[in-house]
Design an enzyme around this catalytic site. Structure first.
Site, PDB file in Angstrom:
ATOM      1  N   GLU A  19       0.821  -1.236   0.000  1.00  0.00           N
ATOM      2  CA  GLU A  19       0.000   0.000   0.000  1.00  0.00           C
ATOM      3  C   GLU A  19       0.843   1.269   0.000  1.00  0.00           C
ATOM      4  OE1 GLU A  19      -3.004  -0.157   3.085  1.00  0.00           O
ATOM      5  OE2 GLU A  19      -4.049  -1.785   2.080  1.00  0.00           O
ATOM      6  N   GLU A  71      -5.853  -8.078  -0.130  1.00  0.00           N
ATOM      7  CA  GLU A  71      -6.518  -7.678   1.126  1.00  0.00           C
ATOM      8  C   GLU A  71      -7.978  -7.368   0.797  1.00  0.00           C
ATOM      9  OE1 GLU A  71      -4.793  -4.899   3.917  1.00  0.00           O
ATOM     10  OE2 GLU A  71      -2.758  -5.447   3.294  1.00  0.00           O
TER      11      GLU A  71
HETATM   12  O1  AHR Z   1      -5.160  -5.407   7.323  1.00  0.00           O
HETATM   13  C1  AHR Z   1      -4.989  -4.257   8.084  1.00  0.00           C
HETATM   14  C2  AHR Z   1      -4.240  -3.172   7.323  1.00  0.00           C
HETATM   15  O2  AHR Z   1      -5.049  -2.708   6.277  1.00  0.00           O
HETATM   16  C3  AHR Z   1      -2.974  -3.599   6.638  1.00  0.00           C
HETATM   17  O3  AHR Z   1      -1.874  -3.523   7.470  1.00  0.00           O
HETATM   18  C4  AHR Z   1      -2.845  -2.606   5.525  1.00  0.00           C
HETATM   19  O4  AHR Z   1      -2.169  -3.122   4.419  1.00  0.00           O
HETATM   20  C5  AHR Z   1      -4.272  -2.185   5.239  1.00  0.00           C
HETATM   21  O5  AHR Z   1      -4.394  -0.814   5.214  1.00  0.00           O
END
Ligand code: AHR
Length: 508
Positions: free
Chosen positions: A172, A291
């Site tokens: 990210e 994610e």
């Molecule tokens: O999954 C929680 C957080 O969400 C992770 O660390 C990040 O990659 C995202 O913003």
């Protein structure tokens, strides 16, 4: 009137890769410490791995596990987590304002993954980290020996290389919250140069570049275009991240989250294909949706955890992001996972974020019990029955207008498994009042028998599983009636997620 579903043998979207059913363990909150790892816990093995948790991970048939972050990785030096434990430094974790003892590092993760049969997906630090440190990490992990870092691994007791195949080139980096956040062109260049080194060290590895962290950022989807134009040839996948929440407070908007995920995937496909054409490339860029989950960011107590009490800063394994999932969340997750399957021609990897304690299907008490959260069940259904080839289906499903635009009131996915000679059909009914009749025509599969119906239904929308009541929300097997069998017509309850299994003779 029944809604007719037509599925035809041979009419496939693509193979559903096993890597679609991955998950994620970050050094965050209690994901590692008192999650997968807790020496002294009654279920802990000789390494300190909680076997009660591992058993549930195996029940979920999780394929890959992404590690060690997440935002954590952008300030993490992997060398802190190797070698004799008593010599490892205790560090500040900038991402989650926590204390990282480094008792659990990359070697422990490898041993854990080997023992419990999951494939590692490792992330390198592109925040505070350098391209060379990423190269050393690949050398330590994947080379046989005869070089400084591969021999260091051997000195640390790991004679055989770890052989990590999947690597995330940062995490990210478009997010302003990220440690050492970068602009798109800066990240693109850093990712390209890092990727070159990593693949020089081990050409067999597969690399995932950071795509947009959410569609909410103003840089989306320009970020993706710029990044891909800069490192297209060096990487194999572009990541998508997205968390979903009930932001409008309207049920149909939340249940329709799958449309938002679908739009995101289509935008990234289009962006990647634009870059492919611009670069005159023959390569299709694949997507790693590494994610996704429901995460009610607004109103979560973790947001003010550090402000409430200054002593909460820099503690070990603080209780962060411990979301308690509801029946409604489980329905939403079912819809999202159908969307991943329906896009499996490009989405080749995905990770439910996360796996244990932190926005997770598995929830533990330190030194105590473990429970299955509501979202455990849709993930398990898809992961266990959703492997094979995703079938295209044709159906005239009624739509409603939601914040996402036109939204079908039934979201479904169909997967044919040739070994089991079985079609799994997953369906979410978003309608709040209406039972839907669905009739199936399965063309070209020979004799068809509807063998099972499992349903997640009939719960209060906000019902949760708790340690006191761990089975408040569980699926039920519903007997298949003779009428259903004869007509291949079924009834799908309002606000329900369902799994139907059809035994077939095979592709004719
Ligand atoms: O999954 C929680 C957080 O969400 C992770 O660390 C990040 O990659 C995202 O913003």
């Amino acid at each position: 009137m029944a809604i007719k579903y037509l599925l035809q043998a041979g009419n496939y979207i693509s193979t559903v890769e096993d890597t679609l059913y991955g998950s994620f363990v970050e050094h965050l909150g209690r994901a590692v410490y008192t999650g997968i790892y807790e020496p002294g816990h009654p279920s802990a093995d000789e390494h300190g791995f909680r076997t009660d948790v591992a058993n549930l991970i195996q029940e979920l048939k999780v394929s890959t596990v992404r590690y060690p972050g997440g935002n954590f990785v952008s300030g993490y030096n992997w060398l802190d987590g190797v070698g004799p434990k008593e010599q490892r430094p205790v560090r500040l974790d900038y991402a989650w304002l926590s204390k990282e003892t480094n008792e659990f590092g990359i070697g422990e993760f490898y041993t854990w993954a080997q023992k419990f049969g999951v494939e590692p997906m490792v992330a390198v630090n592109l925040g505070t980290g350098t391209p060379q440190e990423a190269g050393y990490f690949v050398e330590y992990s994947n080379l046989k020996g005869g070089t400084y870092y591969s021999d260091l691994r051997k000195q640390h007791g790991y004679e055989k290389p770890f052989g990590f195949k999947y690597w995330c080139v940062g995490n990210e980096m478009d997010g302003p919250w990220q440690t050492c956040h970068l602009e798109a062109d800066e990240y693109g260049r850093k990712a390209r140069e890092t990727a070159k080194i990593m693949k020089w060290v081990d050409p067999s590895i597969k690399l995932v570049a950071c795509g947009s962290a959410t569609t909410n950022l103003p840089s989306y989807p320009e970020w993706d275009r710029v990044v891909l134009e800069t490192c297209y040839d060096q990487v194999d996948y572009l990541s998508c991240h997205h968390y979903f929440e009930n932001s409008t407070g309207k049920l149909e908007d939340f249940l329709g989250s799958y449309v938002r995920m679908d739009n995101f995937i289509h935008t990234i496909k289009a962006t990647a294909d634009f870059v492919k054409a611009k670069l005159r490339s023959n390569k299709d860029m694949m997507i790693s949706f590494d994610e996704y989950n429901i995460w009610s960011i607004e109103g979560e107590p973790w947001m003010d955890f550090f402000d409430r009490d200054p002593n909460n800063r820099f503690t070990k394994a603080p209780p962060l992001l411990e979301q308690h999932y509801t029946f409604l969340d489980a329905l939403v997750l079912g819809g999202l996972m159908c969307t991943l399957v329906n896009n499996c021609d490009r989405v080749k990897m995905a990770s439910l974020a996360q796996l244990v304690n932190v926005i997770a299907p598995i929830y533990t008490q330190p030194n105590g019990a473990v429970i299955k959260q509501t979202i455990f069940y849709p993930f398990k259904w898809l992961s266990v029955y959703g492997r094979g080839k995703a079938l295209r289906y044709f159906a005239n499903v009624p739509c409603i207008e939601t914040v996402h635009g036109q939204t079908k009131t039934l979201q479904s996915a169909a997967v044919y498994n040739d070994e089991r000679k079985e079609i799994a059909f997953f369906v979410l009914n978003l309608d709040q009042h209406q039972t839907q009749d669905l009739s199936f025509t399965l063309d070209g599969f020979g004799k068809v028998e509807l063998t099972a119906h499992h349903e997640l239904a009939d719960c209060p929308l906000l019902a949760q599983n708790t340690f006191a009541e761990p089975n408040a929300v569980v699926p039920h097997e519903v007997p298949v009636t003779k009428a259903e069998q004869d007509s291949l017509t079924v009834q799908v309850k309002p606000l329900s997620f369902n799994l139907y299994l059809f035994k077939v003779e095979g592709e004719q």
